[in-house]
Design a protein around this motif. Structure first.
Motif, mmCIF file in Angstrom:
data_model
loop_
_atom_site.group_PDB
_atom_site.id
_atom_site.type_symbol
_atom_site.label_atom_id
_atom_site.label_comp_id
_atom_site.label_asym_id
_atom_site.label_seq_id
_atom_site.Cartn_x
_atom_site.Cartn_y
_atom_site.Cartn_z
ATOM 1 N N MET A 214 96.880 36.170 73.470
ATOM 2 C CA MET A 214 97.516 37.284 72.764
ATOM 3 C C MET A 214 98.854 37.636 73.422
ATOM 4 O O MET A 214 99.827 37.950 72.757
ATOM 5 C CB MET A 214 96.608 38.520 72.807
ATOM 6 N N GLU A 215 98.854 37.578 74.751
ATOM 7 C CA GLU A 215 100.093 37.934 75.460
ATOM 8 C C GLU A 215 101.202 36.916 75.166
ATOM 9 O O GLU A 215 102.363 37.278 74.967
ATOM 10 C CB GLU A 215 99.830 38.014 76.967
ATOM 11 N N GLU A 216 100.809 35.647 75.099
ATOM 12 C CA GLU A 216 101.815 34.618 74.766
ATOM 13 C C GLU A 216 102.332 34.795 73.342
ATOM 14 O O GLU A 216 103.523 34.604 73.079
ATOM 15 C CB GLU A 216 101.219 33.219 74.963
ATOM 16 N N LEU A 217 101.436 35.178 72.428
ATOM 17 C CA LEU A 217 101.862 35.431 71.048
ATOM 18 C C LEU A 217 102.866 36.590 71.013
ATOM 19 O O LEU A 217 103.913 36.512 70.367
ATOM 20 C CB LEU A 217 100.638 35.763 70.175
ATOM 21 N N LEU A 218 102.542 37.656 71.731
ATOM 22 C CA LEU A 218 103.425 38.828 71.726
ATOM 23 C C LEU A 218 104.758 38.522 72.415
ATOM 24 O O LEU A 218 105.810 39.024 72.001
ATOM 25 C CB LEU A 218 102.714 40.015 72.367
ATOM 26 N N LEU A 219 104.724 37.692 73.428
ATOM 27 C CA LEU A 219 105.986 37.321 74.085
ATOM 28 C C LEU A 219 106.822 36.396 73.195
ATOM 29 O O LEU A 219 108.051 36.437 73.221
ATOM 30 C CB LEU A 219 105.722 36.682 75.452
ATOM 31 N N ALA A 220 106.140 35.596 72.383
ATOM 32 C CA ALA A 220 106.865 34.762 71.409
ATOM 33 C C ALA A 220 107.556 35.674 70.387
ATOM 34 O O ALA A 220 108.726 35.471 70.040
ATOM 35 C CB ALA A 220 105.915 33.794 70.720
ATOM 36 N N ALA A 221 106.821 36.700 69.926
ATOM 37 C CA ALA A 221 107.415 37.671 68.992
ATOM 38 C C ALA A 221 108.613 38.364 69.650
ATOM 39 O O ALA A 221 109.632 38.641 69.010
ATOM 40 C CB ALA A 221 106.376 38.700 68.563
ATOM 41 N N GLU A 222 108.474 38.618 70.941
ATOM 42 C CA GLU A 222 109.539 39.296 71.684
ATOM 43 C C GLU A 222 110.860 38.510 71.624
ATOM 44 O O GLU A 222 111.932 39.091 71.538
ATOM 45 C CB GLU A 222 109.082 39.484 73.140
ATOM 46 N N TYR A 223 110.764 37.182 71.669
ATOM 47 C CA TYR A 223 111.979 36.356 71.552
ATOM 48 C C TYR A 223 112.714 36.650 70.251
ATOM 49 O O TYR A 223 113.940 36.740 70.217
ATOM 50 C CB TYR A 223 111.610 34.864 71.562
ATOM 51 N N ILE A 224 111.933 36.784 69.172
ATOM 52 C CA ILE A 224 112.545 36.995 67.849
ATOM 53 C C ILE A 224 113.159 38.395 67.787
ATOM 54 O O ILE A 224 114.275 38.588 67.327
ATOM 55 C CB ILE A 224 111.493 36.793 66.735
ATOM 56 N N LEU A 225 112.404 39.372 68.300
ATOM 57 C CA LEU A 225 112.898 40.753 68.295
ATOM 58 C C LEU A 225 114.143 40.869 69.167
ATOM 59 O O LEU A 225 115.128 41.501 68.792
ATOM 60 C CB LEU A 225 111.815 41.705 68.823
ATOM 61 N N ASP A 226 114.095 40.237 70.319
ATOM 62 C CA ASP A 226 115.213 40.327 71.260
ATOM 63 C C ASP A 226 116.473 39.669 70.694
ATOM 64 O O ASP A 226 117.581 40.066 71.012
ATOM 65 C CB ASP A 226 114.812 39.682 72.592
ATOM 66 N N ALA A 227 116.274 38.678 69.825
ATOM 67 C CA ALA A 227 117.437 38.024 69.208
ATOM 68 C C ALA A 227 118.017 38.862 68.072
ATOM 69 O O ALA A 227 119.030 38.502 67.477
ATOM 70 C CB ALA A 227 117.045 36.641 68.700
ATOM 71 N N GLY A 228 117.350 39.974 67.729
ATOM 72 C CA GLY A 228 117.933 40.900 66.758
ATOM 73 C C GLY A 228 117.206 41.022 65.441
ATOM 74 O O GLY A 228 117.642 41.742 64.554
ATOM 75 N N ASN A 229 116.089 40.312 65.274
ATOM 76 C CA ASN A 229 115.355 40.397 64.008
ATOM 77 C C ASN A 229 114.114 41.277 64.199
ATOM 78 O O ASN A 229 113.161 40.873 64.865
ATOM 79 C CB ASN A 229 114.952 38.985 63.556
ATOM 80 N N PRO A 230 114.102 42.477 63.586
ATOM 81 C CA PRO A 230 112.964 43.382 63.803
ATOM 82 C C PRO A 230 111.770 43.073 62.890
ATOM 83 O O PRO A 230 110.701 43.663 63.055
ATOM 84 C CB PRO A 230 113.548 44.752 63.450
ATOM 85 N N ASN A 231 111.952 42.182 61.914
ATOM 86 C CA ASN A 231 110.923 41.972 60.887
ATOM 87 C C ASN A 231 110.011 40.785 61.210
ATOM 88 O O ASN A 231 110.132 39.714 60.624
ATOM 89 C CB ASN A 231 111.590 41.803 59.526
ATOM 90 N N VAL A 232 109.109 41.031 62.132
ATOM 91 C CA VAL A 232 108.200 39.971 62.566
ATOM 92 C C VAL A 232 106.769 40.363 62.211
ATOM 93 O O VAL A 232 106.305 41.443 62.589
ATOM 94 C CB VAL A 232 108.280 39.747 64.097
ATOM 95 N N MET A 233 106.057 39.491 61.475
ATOM 96 C CA MET A 233 104.616 39.694 61.271
ATOM 97 C C MET A 233 103.886 38.637 62.076
ATOM 98 O O MET A 233 104.313 37.480 62.124
ATOM 99 C CB MET A 233 104.201 39.662 59.805
ATOM 100 N N LEU A 234 102.823 39.072 62.713
ATOM 101 C CA LEU A 234 102.036 38.163 63.540
ATOM 102 C C LEU A 234 100.913 37.600 62.686
ATOM 103 O O LEU A 234 100.385 38.303 61.818
ATOM 104 C CB LEU A 234 101.447 38.929 64.723
ATOM 105 N N CYS A 235 100.538 36.364 62.938
ATOM 106 C CA CYS A 235 99.463 35.777 62.125
ATOM 107 C C CYS A 235 98.387 35.140 62.994
ATOM 108 O O CYS A 235 98.658 34.209 63.750
ATOM 109 C CB CYS A 235 100.053 34.756 61.166
ATOM 110 N N GLU A 236 97.176 35.674 62.858
ATOM 111 C CA GLU A 236 96.006 35.050 63.496
ATOM 112 C C GLU A 236 95.526 33.949 62.563
ATOM 113 O O GLU A 236 95.181 34.229 61.411
ATOM 114 C CB GLU A 236 94.911 36.097 63.717
ATOM 115 N N ARG A 237 95.532 32.729 63.043
ATOM 116 C CA ARG A 237 95.136 31.599 62.198
ATOM 117 C C ARG A 237 94.068 30.734 62.867
ATOM 118 O O ARG A 237 93.800 29.609 62.455
ATOM 119 C CB ARG A 237 96.357 30.764 61.798
#
Ligand code: PEP
Ligand code: MN
Length: 337
Positions: A214-237
């Motif tokens: 979960m932490e790796e998933l959230l840190l991956a999302a962090e890359y996208i947010l940090d690059a300036g895109n606030p619209n990230v949905m997480l997907c459990e697959r």
């Protein structure tokens, strides 16, 4: 750390604190919430920075962000993020339903799917044009032609298009056609790709890697947010475990966990999560019961003939029945579907 502004702090005070954060060598991100405005100050922190910021006018308090992911954490943003991409809304009262084939196979196939899933209640159309396949000899997708078929299906139905982007160099091309860029499970830790989708104006559906925490998933999302895109949905697959009765193991506790740790919406993929058509309907219902903000489901006009993932795809009738069942649960939980 986060600089929490006092209620009613003026724009001039906020602008001033943004400058102060920058001058201390940190990157500011302003988050305007319902109750308060906070400025996240991201970067290498030093103790003296906190004191310097605390004395700013209009500042209520300066707090550390304990989670390793910063922008994604509930510490920075308490209000849930609601993402709207064309017809798709995820994160609010409405449960988003993204449905369609694993792969776009032809214009007729994607068009038939779009009409069928829309009439059963889908709010977005999925379909892979660039397919990440385990074997190089498997169908790799129709690529740009597939994107054009998806765009035509959007034109015909009004459904937003969700499709995967596999490579950094394809982000601008896929962004021309898609409403939501899907980052596939295999690419969850492709950091260059995450930065690239972070610079795209399109929303992103970030799938959990089959062996990612979960932490790796959230840190991956962090890359996208940090690059300036606030619209990230997480997907459990689903993740890889010792179990063989399903293609992957679908841990629905991640929905509740993510809701406790992040403001980002959570989508569940019961198709890849189970790998068997007969298990998908019950797990879709369970996902809604667990509080999922959205579902992504593989639907095919004739699953037996699908060019990929037919064994986990629903036909049109099965999809309509599944959504009808999910809707009852959604209604019981005061959500709209
Ligand atoms: C897909 O959605 O078809 C897909 C390839 O998903 P995942 O990346 O989760 O395997
Ligand atoms: Mn698939």
């Amino acid at each position: 750390m986060i600089v929490v502004m006092k209620q009613g702090a003026s724009q001039a005070q906020i602008d001033h604190m943004v400058e102060r954060v920058q001058s201390l060598g940190l990157k500011p991100h302003v988050l305007v919430g319902v109750e308060r405005t906070v400025i996240a100050a991201i970067g290498q922190e030093r103790p003296e920075q906190k004191e310097a910021l605390e004395s700013g006018s209009g500042v209520a308090e300066v707090l550390p962000i304990l989670a390793p992911y910063k922008m994604a954490s509930v510490e920075v943003k308490r209000d849930r993020t609601v993402i709207r991409a064309g017809s798709l809304e995820v994160g609010g009262a409405r449960v988003g339903v993204i449905a369609g084939p694993c792969s776009v196979e032809s214009q007729q196939q994607i068009l038939d799917c779009a009409h069928a899933v829309k009439s059963a209640g889908a709010t977005a159309l999925r379909g892979g044009a660039f397919k990440p396949r385990t074997s190089p000899y498997s169908f790799q997708g129709l690529k740009e032609q597939g994107l054009k078929f998806l765009a035509a299906a959007r034109e015909a139905t009004g459904l937003a298009v969700v499709t995967e982007v596999m490579a950094t160099e394809d982000v601008s091309l896929v962004s021309e056609y898609a409403d939501v860029l899907q980052v596939g499970a295999r690419n969850m830790q492709n950091y260059r790709l995450l930065e690239a989708v972070g610079k795209s104006p399109r929303a992103v559906l970030l799938k959990r890697g089959p062996s990612a925490t979960m932490e790796e998933l959230l840190l991956a999302a962090e890359y996208i947010l940090d690059a300036g895109n606030p619209n990230v949905m997480l997907c459990e697959r689903g993740i890889r475990t010792f179990e063989a009765h399903t293609r992957f193991t679908l841990p629905l506790a991640s929905v509740a966990y993510l809701h406790a740790k992040t403001h980002l919406p959570v989508v569940v993929d019961p198709s890849h999560g189970t790998g068997h058509t007969y298990l998908v309907p019950d797990m879709a219902v369970a996902s809604v019961a667990a509080g999922a903000d959205g579902l992504i489901l593989e639907v095919h006009p004739d699953p037996e003939k699908a060019m990929s993932d037919g064994y986990q795809s629903l036909n049109f009738e099965q999809f309509a029945n599944t959504i009808a069942r999910c809707r009852k649960v959604a209604t019981a939980l005061d959500r709209v579907m």
